[in-house]
Design a protein around this motif. Structure first.
Motif, PDB file in Angstrom:
ATOM      1  N   ALA A  99       0.724  -1.070   0.290  1.00 47.31           N
ATOM      2  CA  ALA A  99      -0.121   0.307  -0.141  1.00 47.31           C
ATOM      3  C   ALA A  99       0.930   1.429   0.176  1.00 47.31           C
ATOM      4  CB  ALA A  99      -0.719   0.241   1.739  1.00 47.31           C
ATOM      5  N   MET A 100       1.947   1.308   0.825  1.00 44.46           N
ATOM      6  CA  MET A 100       3.100   2.620   0.214  1.00 44.46           C
ATOM      7  C   MET A 100       3.407   2.970  -0.509  1.00 44.46           C
ATOM      8  SD  MET A 100       6.427   2.481   2.508  1.00 44.46           S
ATOM      9  CE  MET A 100       7.378   1.365   1.726  1.00 44.46           C
ATOM     10  N   ARG A 145       2.427   2.169   9.375  1.00 47.63           N
ATOM     11  CA  ARG A 145       2.812   1.055   8.275  1.00 47.63           C
ATOM     12  C   ARG A 145       2.749   0.839   9.803  1.00 47.63           C
ATOM     13  NH1 ARG A 145       8.943   1.954   6.392  1.00 47.63           N
ATOM     14  NH2 ARG A 145       8.713  -0.085   6.471  1.00 47.63           N
ATOM     15  N   LYS A 146       2.654  -0.458   9.561  1.00 47.28           N
ATOM     16  CA  LYS A 146       2.356  -2.109  10.522  1.00 47.28           C
ATOM     17  C   LYS A 146       3.631  -1.443  11.324  1.00 47.28           C
ATOM     18  CE  LYS A 146       0.157  -4.835   8.220  1.00 47.28           C
ATOM     19  NZ  LYS A 146      -0.446  -6.124   7.470  1.00 47.28           N
ATOM     20  N   LYS A 147       5.255  -1.894  11.221  1.00 53.07           N
ATOM     21  CA  LYS A 147       5.866  -1.718  11.890  1.00 53.07           C
ATOM     22  C   LYS A 147       6.742  -0.577  11.119  1.00 53.07           C
ATOM     23  CE  LYS A 147       6.576  -7.178  12.472  1.00 53.07           C
ATOM     24  NZ  LYS A 147       7.771  -7.641  11.902  1.00 53.07           N
ATOM     25  N   GLY A 192      -2.794   2.874 -13.447  1.00 55.83           N
ATOM     26  CA  GLY A 192      -3.996   1.721 -13.899  1.00 55.83           C
ATOM     27  C   GLY A 192      -2.538   0.731 -13.085  1.00 55.83           C
ATOM     28  N   ILE A 193      -1.397   1.438 -12.866  1.00 51.66           N
ATOM     29  CA  ILE A 193      -0.015   0.567 -11.799  1.00 51.66           C
ATOM     30  C   ILE A 193      -0.188   0.741 -10.942  1.00 51.66           C
ATOM     31  CG2 ILE A 193       1.899   0.721 -11.074  1.00 51.66           C
ATOM     32  CD1 ILE A 193       2.466   1.233 -14.424  1.00 51.66           C
ATOM     33  N   ALA A 194      -1.071   1.770 -10.273  1.00 51.87           N
ATOM     34  CA  ALA A 194      -1.068   2.151  -9.070  1.00 51.87           C
ATOM     35  C   ALA A 194      -3.061   0.938  -8.471  1.00 51.87           C
ATOM     36  CB  ALA A 194      -2.065   3.265  -8.796  1.00 51.87           C
ATOM     37  N   SER A 195      -3.630   1.199  -9.458  1.00 50.41           N
ATOM     38  CA  SER A 195      -4.548   0.268  -9.092  1.00 50.41           C
ATOM     39  C   SER A 195      -3.876  -1.550  -8.806  1.00 50.41           C
ATOM     40  CB  SER A 195      -5.552   0.870 -10.253  1.00 50.41           C
ATOM     41  OG  SER A 195      -6.475  -0.540  -9.905  1.00 50.41           O
ATOM     42  N   GLY A 196      -3.937  -1.680  -9.804  1.00 48.91           N
ATOM     43  CA  GLY A 196      -2.836  -2.908 -10.278  1.00 48.91           C
ATOM     44  C   GLY A 196      -2.164  -3.171  -7.997  1.00 48.91           C
ATOM     45  N   ILE A 197      -1.719  -2.409  -8.111  1.00 49.34           N
ATOM     46  CA  ILE A 197      -0.737  -2.729  -7.047  1.00 49.34           C
ATOM     47  C   ILE A 197      -1.447  -2.051  -5.491  1.00 49.34           C
ATOM     48  CG2 ILE A 197       1.559  -1.985  -4.728  1.00 49.34           C
ATOM     49  CD1 ILE A 197       2.389  -0.308  -7.765  1.00 49.34           C
ATOM     50  N   TYR A 198      -3.043  -1.592  -5.726  1.00 51.27           N
ATOM     51  CA  TYR A 198      -3.626  -1.463  -4.473  1.00 51.27           C
ATOM     52  C   TYR A 198      -4.681  -2.765  -4.882  1.00 51.27           C
ATOM     53  CZ  TYR A 198      -3.578   3.179  -2.453  1.00 51.27           C
ATOM     54  OH  TYR A 198      -3.198   4.305  -1.983  1.00 51.27           O
TER      55      TYR A 198
END
Length: 182
Positions: free
Chosen positions: A7-8, A59-61, A115-121
């Motif tokens: 997500a980052m 972030r988680k950690k 579109g790339i950001a959509s795939g990463i999300y």
């Protein structure tokens, strides 16, 4: 090895895509391109994406560096609830926003980036990630117990600690070199 927080990466990619869409739309409207209405759409979509993506997720950690002025937009994103927190919804939203902007040459780069950001999300959503706001921690003040030293009494430059001890006075100083008066 640590797990990647996708997500980052999607957030940075989508923010850049929003800025590219905005820029391409401005160029097309200013240049009076054919299909300028797609450019006007790209300007609106770029602004929407930038406003949605400006606040970073916690972030988680480790620690998360908050963007300048992020706390104001974080309140808006928190107010919209699951529509903005869920990465499945963000992936679909970005994919839908990218399609109309793909019909104009000046905005095609923003379309591809979105579109790339959509795939990463989508990948982040499949891995169970979710947007979480960065909470401000109250600053702890140091307690005035015995840990603080008193301020120095003599001004700088200060000699080293062993030279600070005063020599016992013997009445006056004696010059080791004889001086002759002519």
């Amino acid at each position: 090895m640590g797990q990647i927080e996708w997500a980052m990466w999607a957030n940075e990619q989508a923010l850049a895509a929003g800025l590219i869409l905005l820029t391409g739309g401005i160029v097309a409207v200013a240049g009076q391109f054919k299909g300028w209405y797609f450019a006007a759409y790209s300007i609106a979509a770029g602004v929407l994406v930038c406003l949605l993506e400006y606040p970073r997720s916690k972030r988680k950690k480790g620690s998360t560096m908050e963007r300048c002025g992020q706390k104001y937009l974080t309140a808006v994103v928190k107010l919209l609830g699951p529509l903005t927190r869920n990465y499945y919804i963000r992936a679909v939203l970005h994919a839908a926003l990218a399609v109309p902007a793909g019909f104009l040459l000046s905005t095609i780069l923003g379309t591809v980036c979105l579109g790339i950001a959509s795939g990463i999300y989508l990948l982040a959503a499949v891995r169970g990630e979710e947007w979480r706001p960065i909470e401000q921690k109250p600053r702890e003040r140091p307690k005035g117990g015995g840990t603080m030293k008193p301020p120095p009494s003599n001004p700088p430059p200060r000699p080293p600690p062993d030279a600070r001890r005063k020599q016992p006075e013997l009445g006056g100083q004696v010059n080791p070199i004889p001086v002759e008066v002519e």
